[in-house]
Design a protein around this motif. Structure first.
Motif, PDB file in Angstrom:
ATOM      1  N   ARG A  15      28.440   7.502 -19.419  1.00 60.06           N
ATOM      2  CA  ARG A  15      27.559   6.487 -20.477  1.00 60.06           C
ATOM      3  C   ARG A  15      26.293   7.185 -20.835  1.00 60.06           C
ATOM      4  O   ARG A  15      25.946   8.258 -19.986  1.00 60.06           O
ATOM      5  N   ARG A  19      27.288  10.648 -20.915  1.00 62.59           N
ATOM      6  CA  ARG A  19      28.437  10.916 -22.057  1.00 62.59           C
ATOM      7  C   ARG A  19      28.532  12.003 -23.002  1.00 62.59           C
ATOM      8  O   ARG A  19      29.226  12.851 -23.126  1.00 62.59           O
ATOM      9  N   TYR A  36      31.194   8.647 -11.873  1.00 67.79           N
ATOM     10  CA  TYR A  36      30.697   7.286 -12.294  1.00 67.79           C
ATOM     11  C   TYR A  36      30.580   6.346 -10.807  1.00 67.79           C
ATOM     12  O   TYR A  36      31.151   6.681  -9.787  1.00 67.79           O
ATOM     13  N   LYS A  38      29.922   2.498 -11.231  1.00 69.30           N
ATOM     14  CA  LYS A  38      30.513   1.162 -11.792  1.00 69.30           C
ATOM     15  C   LYS A  38      31.400   1.158 -12.885  1.00 69.30           C
ATOM     16  O   LYS A  38      32.003   0.176 -13.495  1.00 69.30           O
ATOM     17  N   SER A  39      31.015   2.343 -13.841  1.00 69.71           N
ATOM     18  CA  SER A  39      31.671   2.344 -15.136  1.00 69.71           C
ATOM     19  C   SER A  39      32.876   3.024 -15.167  1.00 69.71           C
ATOM     20  O   SER A  39      33.151   4.046 -16.011  1.00 69.71           O
ATOM     21  N   GLU A  41      35.941   1.968 -16.395  1.00 65.00           N
ATOM     22  CA  GLU A  41      36.738   1.783 -17.720  1.00 65.00           C
ATOM     23  C   GLU A  41      36.313   2.838 -18.535  1.00 65.00           C
ATOM     24  O   GLU A  41      36.945   3.734 -19.326  1.00 65.00           O
ATOM     25  N   ALA A  42      34.861   2.991 -18.789  1.00 67.47           N
ATOM     26  CA  ALA A  42      34.368   3.895 -19.831  1.00 67.47           C
ATOM     27  C   ALA A  42      34.530   5.311 -19.531  1.00 67.47           C
ATOM     28  O   ALA A  42      34.678   6.156 -20.063  1.00 67.47           O
ATOM     29  N   GLN A  58      35.291   8.371  -9.224  1.00 67.86           N
ATOM     30  CA  GLN A  58      34.045   7.478  -8.775  1.00 67.86           C
ATOM     31  C   GLN A  58      33.493   8.092  -7.453  1.00 67.86           C
ATOM     32  O   GLN A  58      33.860   8.478  -6.462  1.00 67.86           O
ATOM     33  N   ASP A 196      22.110   4.047 -23.467  1.00 68.40           N
ATOM     34  CA  ASP A 196      22.051   2.491 -22.829  1.00 68.40           C
ATOM     35  C   ASP A 196      20.828   2.084 -22.015  1.00 68.40           C
ATOM     36  O   ASP A 196      20.430   0.966 -22.411  1.00 68.40           O
TER      37      ASP A 196
END
Length: 253
Positions: A15, A19, A36, A38-39, A41-42, A58, A196
């Motif tokens: 993110r 990113r 990552y 907690k992100s 999906e991203a 993760q 973000d």
């Protein structure tokens, strides 16, 4: 070692600024480990977007065991060790001057949270990466800092203190790891337009910064990411223990 020969870990790589760094690295042909917390999906969507040279893994970077497992998974995936680390992850923080905790409100727990993310996170990745880097006689570590400790235009007490401590770790680590061919540097941005973490910043603040900056614009995540590439590249091989401010010339160190 060329960027296309490196395996680069980007903490918080799914993110915001992370990113953009992940995309820049993939563009230059590097193998990229998108870390990552907690992100999920991203991170997985970005890995699919960037192709087979990118994997999302993760890990809580403040947990040494979790970091060790992430490095092992990356090694198994790519068939070789992580050669370079970008310590970018930001722990639960928003750049919103109106909502920030002022000096009479902030608690030591807030400082601990930011120090844990900046210092414990970087320490864990550096300690885990160092053995393989020493064996290769090559390593690149880039820590992401802030220009706020030179120019605390908005006094984010906890965040700024943690990044100042990270600069100290950058310089002491550079001294100790230099004989092994490992460089450690910091890149310090100002407010980036837009991530973000800066999404809640009012437009007039961005405009005010742009007016005061020689380039008359606010640095973007993509521009900052290109500076990260320099410190990972062969062209920076004689640079270590340094802090480069990447904010369009707003702050002079």
């Amino acid at each position: 070692m060329k960027l296309s020969e490196q395996t680069v870990l980007v903490t918080g790589g799914a993110r915001g600024l992370g990113r953009s760094i992940s995309r820049a690295l993939a563009r230059e042909g590097a193998k990229v480990v998108i870390n990552y917390y907690k992100s999920g999906e991203a991170a997985k969507a970005l890995a699919i977007e960037l192709g087979q040279s990118v994997v999302a893994i993760q890990a809580d970077i403040t947990d040494p065991a979790g970091v060790g497992l992430m490095f092992e998974r990356a090694k198994q995936h790519f068939g070789g060790p992580i050669t370079s680390v970008v310590n970018n992850a930001l722990v639960e923080f928003q750049f919103n001057g109106d909502a920030r905790k002022k000096l009479d409100q902030i608690a030591w727990a807030d400082f601990e949270q930011q120090l844990r993310g900046s210092i414990a996170g970087a320490l864990n990745t550096i300690q885990t990466a160092a053995p393989a880097m020493r064996a290769l006689r090559f390593g690149r570590i880039v820590n992401v800092g802030t220009n706020l400790f030179q120019n605390p235009v908005v006094p984010y007490h906890d965040y700024t203190a943690a990044k100042a401590a990270l600069l100290s770790l950058t310089r002491t680590a550079a001294h100790e790891l230099g004989p092994d061919g490992i460089t450690v540097n910091m890149l310090s941005g100002g407010l980036l337009r837009t991530t973000d973490a800066s999404a809640s910043t009012p437009d007039f603040v961005f405009d005010l910064i742009a007016e005061q900056t020689p380039l008359r614009s606010v640095t973007t995540p993509e521009e900052f990411a290109d500076a990260v590439l320099f410190f990972l590249s062969p062209w920076s091989r004689a640079i270590t223990g340094q802090n480069l401010i990447v904010d369009g010339g707003l702050v002079k160190d």
